[in-house]
Design a protein around this motif. Structure first.
Motif, PDB file in Angstrom:
ATOM      1  N   GLY A  98       0.810  -1.213   0.000  1.00 14.05           N
ATOM      2  CA  GLY A  98       0.000   0.000   0.000  1.00 14.05           C
ATOM      3  C   GLY A  98       0.840   1.257   0.000  1.00 14.05           C
ATOM      4  O   GLY A  98       0.511   2.247  -0.674  1.00 14.05           O
ATOM      5  N   ALA A  99       1.940   1.242   0.747  1.00 10.68           N
ATOM      6  CA  ALA A  99       2.807   2.421   0.811  1.00 10.68           C
ATOM      7  C   ALA A  99       3.454   2.710  -0.539  1.00 10.68           C
ATOM      8  O   ALA A  99       3.603   3.882  -0.932  1.00 10.68           O
ATOM      9  CB  ALA A  99       3.880   2.221   1.876  1.00 10.68           C
ATOM     10  N   LEU A 100       3.838   1.667  -1.276  1.00  7.31           N
ATOM     11  CA  LEU A 100       4.429   1.885  -2.597  1.00  7.31           C
ATOM     12  C   LEU A 100       3.415   2.474  -3.568  1.00  7.31           C
ATOM     13  O   LEU A 100       3.733   3.377  -4.353  1.00  7.31           O
ATOM     14  CB  LEU A 100       4.979   0.565  -3.142  1.00  7.31           C
ATOM     15  CG  LEU A 100       6.279   0.071  -2.507  1.00  7.31           C
ATOM     16  CD1 LEU A 100       6.576  -1.358  -2.942  1.00  7.31           C
ATOM     17  CD2 LEU A 100       7.443   0.989  -2.861  1.00  7.31           C
ATOM     18  N   VAL A 101       2.193   1.977  -3.519  1.00 11.52           N
ATOM     19  CA  VAL A 101       1.137   2.516  -4.393  1.00 11.52           C
ATOM     20  C   VAL A 101       0.860   3.975  -4.041  1.00 11.52           C
ATOM     21  O   VAL A 101       0.727   4.832  -4.937  1.00 11.52           O
ATOM     22  CB  VAL A 101      -0.143   1.672  -4.282  1.00 11.52           C
ATOM     23  CG1 VAL A 101      -1.286   2.336  -5.053  1.00 11.52           C
ATOM     24  CG2 VAL A 101       0.097   0.268  -4.811  1.00 11.52           C
ATOM     25  N   GLN A 102       0.784   4.275  -2.760  1.00 13.25           N
ATOM     26  CA  GLN A 102       0.508   5.652  -2.351  1.00 13.25           C
ATOM     27  C   GLN A 102       1.658   6.587  -2.714  1.00 13.25           C
ATOM     28  O   GLN A 102       1.443   7.743  -3.084  1.00 13.25           O
ATOM     29  CB  GLN A 102       0.242   5.723  -0.847  1.00 13.25           C
ATOM     30  CG  GLN A 102      -0.045   7.136  -0.350  1.00 13.25           C
ATOM     31  CD  GLN A 102      -0.736   7.157   0.996  1.00 13.25           C
ATOM     32  OE1 GLN A 102      -1.912   7.464   1.104  1.00 13.25           O
ATOM     33  NE2 GLN A 102      -0.009   6.849   2.039  1.00 13.25           N
ATOM     34  N   SER A 103       2.879   6.090  -2.635  1.00 15.32           N
ATOM     35  CA  SER A 103       4.052   6.914  -2.906  1.00 15.32           C
ATOM     36  C   SER A 103       4.259   7.184  -4.386  1.00 15.32           C
ATOM     37  O   SER A 103       4.570   8.311  -4.788  1.00 15.32           O
ATOM     38  CB  SER A 103       5.295   6.242  -2.324  1.00 15.32           C
ATOM     39  OG  SER A 103       6.476   6.917  -2.686  1.00 15.32           O
ATOM     40  N   PHE A 141      14.111   3.077  -7.067  1.00 13.36           N
ATOM     41  CA  PHE A 141      14.937   2.642  -5.936  1.00 13.36           C
ATOM     42  C   PHE A 141      14.703   3.466  -4.677  1.00 13.36           C
ATOM     43  O   PHE A 141      14.641   2.910  -3.568  1.00 13.36           O
ATOM     44  CB  PHE A 141      16.422   2.677  -6.295  1.00 13.36           C
ATOM     45  CG  PHE A 141      17.292   2.242  -5.140  1.00 13.36           C
ATOM     46  CD1 PHE A 141      17.446   0.898  -4.844  1.00 13.36           C
ATOM     47  CD2 PHE A 141      17.911   3.176  -4.322  1.00 13.36           C
ATOM     48  CE1 PHE A 141      18.214   0.488  -3.760  1.00 13.36           C
ATOM     49  CE2 PHE A 141      18.684   2.784  -3.240  1.00 13.36           C
ATOM     50  CZ  PHE A 141      18.843   1.431  -2.966  1.00 13.36           C
ATOM     51  N   ALA A 142      14.597   4.773  -4.811  1.00 15.40           N
ATOM     52  CA  ALA A 142      14.429   5.618  -3.617  1.00 15.40           C
ATOM     53  C   ALA A 142      13.177   5.225  -2.845  1.00 15.40           C
ATOM     54  O   ALA A 142      13.180   5.162  -1.604  1.00 15.40           O
ATOM     55  CB  ALA A 142      14.367   7.093  -4.020  1.00 15.40           C
ATOM     56  N   VAL A 189      10.445   2.578   1.676  1.00 13.35           N
ATOM     57  CA  VAL A 189       9.390   1.672   2.124  1.00 13.35           C
ATOM     58  C   VAL A 189       9.978   0.481   2.875  1.00 13.35           C
ATOM     59  O   VAL A 189       9.386   0.002   3.851  1.00 13.35           O
ATOM     60  CB  VAL A 189       8.532   1.210   0.927  1.00 13.35           C
ATOM     61  CG1 VAL A 189       7.647   0.033   1.301  1.00 13.35           C
ATOM     62  CG2 VAL A 189       7.675   2.368   0.420  1.00 13.35           C
ATOM     63  N   SER A 190      11.140   0.025   2.455  1.00 12.21           N
ATOM     64  CA  SER A 190      11.799  -1.064   3.184  1.00 12.21           C
ATOM     65  C   SER A 190      12.173  -0.622   4.595  1.00 12.21           C
ATOM     66  O   SER A 190      12.058  -1.403   5.555  1.00 12.21           O
ATOM     67  CB  SER A 190      13.042  -1.526   2.421  1.00 12.21           C
ATOM     68  OG  SER A 190      12.691  -2.089   1.171  1.00 12.21           O
ATOM     69  N   ILE A 241      11.317 -12.260  12.645  1.00 14.14           N
ATOM     70  CA  ILE A 241      11.332 -10.799  12.561  1.00 14.14           C
ATOM     71  C   ILE A 241      12.760 -10.305  12.366  1.00 14.14           C
ATOM     72  O   ILE A 241      13.011  -9.351  11.618  1.00 14.14           O
ATOM     73  CB  ILE A 241      10.701 -10.178  13.819  1.00 14.14           C
ATOM     74  CG1 ILE A 241       9.175 -10.322  13.766  1.00 14.14           C
ATOM     75  CG2 ILE A 241      11.075  -8.697  13.947  1.00 14.14           C
ATOM     76  CD1 ILE A 241       8.463  -9.832  15.011  1.00 14.14           C
ATOM     77  N   ASP A 242      13.702 -10.952  13.032  1.00 15.62           N
ATOM     78  CA  ASP A 242      15.101 -10.556  12.874  1.00 15.62           C
ATOM     79  C   ASP A 242      15.542 -10.689  11.420  1.00 15.62           C
ATOM     80  O   ASP A 242      16.261  -9.832  10.891  1.00 15.62           O
ATOM     81  CB  ASP A 242      15.981 -11.418  13.783  1.00 15.62           C
ATOM     82  CG  ASP A 242      17.455 -11.024  13.722  1.00 15.62           C
ATOM     83  OD1 ASP A 242      17.741  -9.846  13.430  1.00 15.62           O
ATOM     84  OD2 ASP A 242      18.312 -11.883  13.975  1.00 15.62           O
ATOM     85  N   PHE A 243      15.107 -11.733  10.736  1.00 17.49           N
ATOM     86  CA  PHE A 243      15.577 -11.978   9.365  1.00 17.49           C
ATOM     87  C   PHE A 243      14.834 -11.171   8.308  1.00 17.49           C
ATOM     88  O   PHE A 243      15.401 -10.865   7.259  1.00 17.49           O
ATOM     89  CB  PHE A 243      15.471 -13.474   9.038  1.00 17.49           C
ATOM     90  CG  PHE A 243      16.545 -14.299   9.693  1.00 17.49           C
ATOM     91  CD1 PHE A 243      17.844 -14.285   9.201  1.00 17.49           C
ATOM     92  CD2 PHE A 243      16.280 -15.060  10.809  1.00 17.49           C
ATOM     93  CE1 PHE A 243      18.851 -15.031   9.798  1.00 17.49           C
ATOM     94  CE2 PHE A 243      17.271 -15.802  11.427  1.00 17.49           C
ATOM     95  CZ  PHE A 243      18.557 -15.792  10.916  1.00 17.49           C
ATOM     96  N   TRP A 244      13.582 -10.827   8.539  1.00 20.60           N
ATOM     97  CA  TRP A 244      12.844 -10.055   7.531  1.00 20.60           C
ATOM     98  C   TRP A 244      13.464  -8.675   7.372  1.00 20.60           C
ATOM     99  O   TRP A 244      13.740  -7.984   8.342  1.00 20.60           O
ATOM    100  CB  TRP A 244      11.379  -9.892   7.925  1.00 20.60           C
ATOM    101  CG  TRP A 244      10.528 -11.117   7.746  1.00 20.60           C
ATOM    102  CD1 TRP A 244       9.883 -11.815   8.715  1.00 20.60           C
ATOM    103  CD2 TRP A 244      10.206 -11.783   6.516  1.00 20.60           C
ATOM    104  NE1 TRP A 244       9.198 -12.875   8.183  1.00 20.60           N
ATOM    105  CE2 TRP A 244       9.380 -12.884   6.833  1.00 20.60           C
ATOM    106  CE3 TRP A 244      10.538 -11.558   5.180  1.00 20.60           C
ATOM    107  CZ2 TRP A 244       8.880 -13.747   5.865  1.00 20.60           C
ATOM    108  CZ3 TRP A 244      10.053 -12.423   4.216  1.00 20.60           C
ATOM    109  CH2 TRP A 244       9.229 -13.501   4.564  1.00 20.60           C
ATOM    110  N   LEU A 245      13.677  -8.261   6.133  1.00 24.34           N
ATOM    111  CA  LEU A 245      14.159  -6.918   5.783  1.00 24.34           C
ATOM    112  C   LEU A 245      15.497  -6.581   6.449  1.00 24.34           C
ATOM    113  O   LEU A 245      15.752  -5.443   6.820  1.00 24.34           O
ATOM    114  CB  LEU A 245      13.103  -5.855   6.144  1.00 24.34           C
ATOM    115  CG  LEU A 245      11.766  -5.993   5.411  1.00 24.34           C
ATOM    116  CD1 LEU A 245      10.783  -4.936   5.897  1.00 24.34           C
ATOM    117  CD2 LEU A 245      11.960  -5.877   3.902  1.00 24.34           C
TER     118      LEU A 245
END
Length: 376
Positions: A95-100, A229-230, A235-236, A358-362
């Motif tokens: 959702g954040a990518l679509v909004q951005s 990329f930005a 978002v990441s 959670i530690d491994f994600w992103l």
């Protein structure tokens, strides 16, 4: 600086706590995990009815214009209840990518997301990318008025459950260049797209995705060609900050459960919580929770920072700290529960597994520690 929540934010926090306590028991969660989709459509609709799915989106697209504080509150509640619904994948990332980046027509999807009628997934990671966001080998080439995409995506969170994928592909440049990366909205059932659903160790779902000459129209391009990329980087970081908040919720719940166990488990004619060495372990868990809460607040504050260097340092500092604290809390909880802590019948093992993932994600703690140093 005042970190206290507003009245509306406090009401949101209280509502989510009541919802988790009333509607998301441990037994119900186990049944949801074993369902074909791995999450509950009923719970998803309930979250939509509460307005949770539309919190970060603009009002003109069915949202409430919330910010990082609201996301932090939601993710802490998700962590406390170990919710497996695809909030991170659909709302925080997709959702954040679509909004951005999206145009007006593309942003109309956000209303469907807010209503619980559309699931999104961010298909970015690849077999050889590890945590390097610019490592994109999937290719997109112009094909008439549209595009043809070919490549592979790895460990896509809720990729098999999504209705639409937001796929990163290189439309220019070399494999590790930051420039030349574009984003495309791809229908889950598009011709040439295959998905293999897998279960992660904490019970959630991730997918391996192959794209073989998948054709999309010109309107599938999200934002400007080669300039994504930005937004991916920002978002990441927002996703990593959200994971820090979720980890706080997990740690607090696990710490509370462990303390209750110490008060009720009898040994040598008394509760084991009376032994001073175990009290010290419980205090250490509490300290880790409080420090992690402060770091999660920092990450939430800086997740939308325009200065990329400052944002990266704050988010990486928080993610590295929370990753290590999560490991300490989970290991202490398992040890204090004894052999029972390793069984699926006890919630403690499920909370510990979630902290591990959670530690491994992103980006894990080691990655973010190195990233923090490089951003100095």
């Amino acid at each position: 600086m005042d970190f206290s929540f507003t009245e509306e934010q406090t009401l949101l926090q209280d509502s989510l706590k009541r919802f988790v306590q009333k509607e998301y028991s441990f037994e119900k969660r186990k049944a949801i995990l074993n369902s074909p989709e791995g999450f509950s459509r009923e719970v998803w609709e309930q979250l939509a009815g509460m307005g949770v799915l539309g919190l970060p989106f603009a009002e003109e697209y069915g949202g409430f214009g919330g910010g990082a504080a609201e996301t932090l509150i939601v993710m802490q509640a998700i962590g406390g209840g170990l919710l497996v619904e695809p909030y991170l994948a659909t709302v925080v990332l997709g959702g954040a990518l679509v909004q951005s980046l999206g145009g007006r027509l593309q942003r109309q999807m956000l209303a469907q997301v807010a209503e619980g009628k559309l699931l999104l997934a961010f298909a970015h990671g690849e077999p050889r990318s590890r945590y390097t966001l610019s490592q994109v080998e999937t290719r997109a080439r112009k094909d008439g008025a549209g595009w043809t995409i070919s490549g592979r995506k790895a460990v896509v969170l809720n990729g098999a459950q999504a209705d639409r994928l937001i796929v990163s592909a290189r439309s220019g440049g070399a494999a590790a260049d930051e420039s030349g990366i574009s984003l495309f909205i791809v229908e889950r059932d598009a011709s040439g797209l295959s998905v293999r659903d897998t279960r992660t160790i904490d019970g959630l779902r991730a997918a391996e995705i192959a794209l073989e000459n998948v054709r999309v129209g010109a309107d599938a391009l999200l934002g400007a060609e080669g300039a994504a990329f930005a937004a991916i980087d920002q978002v990441s970081d927002a996703g990593a900050a959200a994971l820090c908040a979720e980890a706080v919720g997990v740690m607090e719940a696990l710490s509370a459960q462990t303390l209750d166990y110490l008060k009720t488990r009898q040994q040598f004619g008394q509760p084991i919580g009376r032994f001073q060495v175990l009290q010290h372990r419980a205090v250490d868990m509490f300290i880790h929770c409080e420090l992690s809460k402060s770091m999660a607040l920092l990450a939430a504050m800086k997740a939308g920072e325009a200065d990329a260097r400052e944002r990266r340092r704050a988010v990486s500092a928080a993610k590295a700290h929370v990753g290590r604290s999560g490991r300490s809390v989970s290991q202490a909880a398992i040890q204090l529960h004894g052999g029972m802590g390793m069984t699926d019948e006890l919630p403690a093992s499920h909370y510990a597994k979630r902290l591990t993932m959670i530690d491994f994600w992103l980006g894990d703690a080691t990655h973010h520690l190195e990233r923090f140093g490089s951003a100095a």
